[in-house]
Design an enzyme around this catalytic site. Structure first.
Site, PDB file in Angstrom:
ATOM      1  N   ARG A   1       0.902  -1.262   0.108  1.00 36.58           N
ATOM      2  CA  ARG A   1      -0.041   0.151   0.065  1.00 36.58           C
ATOM      3  C   ARG A   1       0.817   1.448  -0.087  1.00 36.58           C
ATOM      4  O   ARG A   1       0.439   2.308  -0.793  1.00 36.58           O
ATOM      5  CB  ARG A   1      -0.829  -0.005   1.317  1.00 36.58           C
ATOM      6  CG  ARG A   1      -2.097  -0.573   1.143  1.00 36.58           C
ATOM      7  CD  ARG A   1      -2.647  -1.241   2.388  1.00 36.58           C
ATOM      8  NE  ARG A   1      -1.435  -2.160   2.934  1.00 36.58           N
ATOM      9  CZ  ARG A   1      -1.649  -3.624   2.356  1.00 36.58           C
ATOM     10  NH1 ARG A   1      -2.740  -3.809   1.478  1.00 36.58           N
ATOM     11  NH2 ARG A   1      -0.713  -4.374   2.562  1.00 36.58           N
ATOM     12  N   THR A   2       1.867   1.427   0.875  1.00 34.04           N
ATOM     13  CA  THR A   2       2.603   2.574   1.199  1.00 34.04           C
ATOM     14  C   THR A   2       3.239   3.038  -0.078  1.00 34.04           C
ATOM     15  O   THR A   2       2.951   4.135  -0.814  1.00 34.04           O
ATOM     16  CB  THR A   2       3.541   2.674   2.269  1.00 34.04           C
ATOM     17  OG1 THR A   2       2.739   2.092   3.426  1.00 34.04           O
ATOM     18  CG2 THR A   2       3.809   4.076   2.863  1.00 34.04           C
TER      19      THR A   2
ATOM     20  N   LYS B   1      25.600  -3.181  -0.653  1.00 32.08           N
ATOM     21  CA  LYS B   1      27.104  -3.401  -0.842  1.00 32.08           C
ATOM     22  C   LYS B   1      27.722  -2.653   0.581  1.00 32.08           C
ATOM     23  O   LYS B   1      28.956  -2.539   0.544  1.00 32.08           O
ATOM     24  CB  LYS B   1      27.540  -2.796  -2.005  1.00 32.08           C
ATOM     25  CG  LYS B   1      26.998  -3.457  -3.094  1.00 32.08           C
ATOM     26  CD  LYS B   1      27.580  -2.639  -4.437  1.00 32.08           C
ATOM     27  CE  LYS B   1      26.618  -2.859  -5.603  1.00 32.08           C
ATOM     28  NZ  LYS B   1      26.681  -1.772  -6.674  1.00 32.08           N
TER      29      LYS B   1
ATOM     30  N   ARG C   1      10.945   3.841   3.550  1.00 24.32           N
ATOM     31  CA  ARG C   1      10.633   2.878   4.517  1.00 24.32           C
ATOM     32  C   ARG C   1      11.995   2.287   4.861  1.00 24.32           C
ATOM     33  O   ARG C   1      12.984   1.774   3.944  1.00 24.32           O
ATOM     34  CB  ARG C   1       9.920   2.197   4.130  1.00 24.32           C
ATOM     35  CG  ARG C   1       9.530   0.766   5.061  1.00 24.32           C
ATOM     36  CD  ARG C   1       8.355  -0.011   4.565  1.00 24.32           C
ATOM     37  NE  ARG C   1       7.206   0.815   5.027  1.00 24.32           N
ATOM     38  CZ  ARG C   1       5.672   0.143   4.965  1.00 24.32           C
ATOM     39  NH1 ARG C   1       5.797  -1.016   4.412  1.00 24.32           N
ATOM     40  NH2 ARG C   1       4.995   0.796   5.019  1.00 24.32           N
TER      41      ARG C   1
ATOM     42  N   HIS D   1       4.752   5.708  11.773  1.00 26.50           N
ATOM     43  CA  HIS D   1       3.913   5.695  10.282  1.00 26.50           C
ATOM     44  C   HIS D   1       3.439   6.956   9.963  1.00 26.50           C
ATOM     45  O   HIS D   1       2.197   6.564   9.914  1.00 26.50           O
ATOM     46  CB  HIS D   1       3.489   4.063  10.286  1.00 26.50           C
ATOM     47  CG  HIS D   1       3.455   3.900   8.738  1.00 26.50           C
ATOM     48  ND1 HIS D   1       3.641   4.505   7.772  1.00 26.50           N
ATOM     49  CD2 HIS D   1       2.907   2.543   8.271  1.00 26.50           C
ATOM     50  CE1 HIS D   1       3.168   3.973   6.679  1.00 26.50           C
ATOM     51  NE2 HIS D   1       2.936   2.832   6.924  1.00 26.50           N
TER      52      HIS D   1
END
Ligand code: CP
Length: 304
Positions: A51-52, A80, A101, A129
């Site tokens: 969703r986000t 890396k 995120r 959030h």
């Protein structure tokens, strides 16, 4: 406002402006189709999302802009060993705004110290959030017609669930809010949320392990998933994962106009038999996420 890391960086008035703008976008989408022409949004997702990430990308596309980014840390140079600081310093020269995120709490805050472009916290570990909370506030406002004077049950994993941390903090500023915190003892709302937001605002709250006992009192029931990815051992997760399952039978004791919300994804905690109940708002809630993110992008980019 340059970045959005924590919902509490926004005043109640600024949240109201975003909600009003999101509603205008819903009603008159054609007015906004070219507002972000030639602008680019980078989505840097070091953790899974449906969703986000996709609603941010759809939001920018519907504003006439473009998107770039990655949805898996392993396909970025963080695999890396590149730092978050270097990643955002570079991506800021490719994009006008970044939604990020990350599994580590505080990573988006670090990003703001190294970025020339706005950073939006799209979820940091078990912490915050804020854009889910904007989505939730828009949804409550649309479903209930108000944000004041509501009795809200937060149910499930209140310890690791970042969406409930942000929502409890945000709702603490609305007059007449009552919170009912429903969780197993091991998954109670962290003290910092109670001590920083709920108690200083004199918000009435109760804690219980029993959903059935409080069901009939609630205006909104906000269900959450037990967050498997935040547990230190599988045994505890398996013991707690089905602590609460909302069924049609349980819904019989709820108010006829109670709103059921869930940030999604759900696993077992809401039976699919409830999806057709008009009180089930979680798919409408997911849809609202695109509009409030459109509003937020416009605000952070300073687009009139
Ligand atoms: N609600 C939410 O954050 O969903 P995703 O994890 O799918 O983005």
């Amino acid at each position: 406002m340059k970045h959005l890391i924590d919902i509490m960086e926004l005043s109640v008035e600024e949240i109201q402006e975003l909600i009003a703008l999101a509603e205008d976008i819903m009603n008159f989408p054609e007015k906004y189709r070219e507002k972000c022409k030639y602008k680019k949004l980078a989505t840097l997702f070091f953790e899974p999302s449906t969703r986000t990430r996709l609603s941010f990308e759809a939001a920018m596309m519907e504003l006439g802009g473009n998107v770039l980014g990655f949805s898996d840390a392993n396909s970025s140079s963080s695999s890396k060993g590149e730092s978050v600081a270097d990643t955002v310093a570079v991506v800021g020269s490719y994009a006008d705004i970044i939604a990020m995120r990350h599994p580590k709490e505080g990573a988006p805050t670090v990003a703001t110290m190294h970025s020339d472009v706005p950073i939006i916290n799209a979820g940091d570990g078990g912490h915050n959030h804020p854009t889910q909370t904007l989505t939730d506030l828009l949804t409550i406002s649309l479903e209930k017609g108000k944000l004041n004077g509501l009795k809200i049950g937060l149910c499930g994993d209140l310890k690791f669930g970042r969406t409930v941390h942000s929502l409890a903090a945000a709702m603490s500023r609305y007059e007449g809010t009552e919170l009912v915190l429903i969780s197993p003892d091991e998954l109670k709302l962290p003290s910092y949320v109670k001590n920083s937001y709920i108690k200083p605002n004199n918000i009435k709250y109760t804690q219980t392990t029993n959903l059935d006992e409080v069901m009939g009192e609630l205006d909104v029931l906000y269900m959450t998933r037990v967050q498997r990815e935040r547990f230190f051992n599988e045994e505890d997760y398996l013991r707690l994962k089905d602590s609460y399952i909302l069924t049609a039978e349980k819904m019989r004791n709820a108010k006829a106009d109670m709103t059921v919300m869930h940030p999604l994804p759900r696993v077992n905690e809401i039976s699919t038999e409830i999806d057709k109940d008009k009180r089930a708002a979680y798919f409408r809630q997911a849809r609202n996420g695109k509009y409030i993110r459109m509003a937020l992008i416009l605000k952070l980019l300073g687009v009139e």
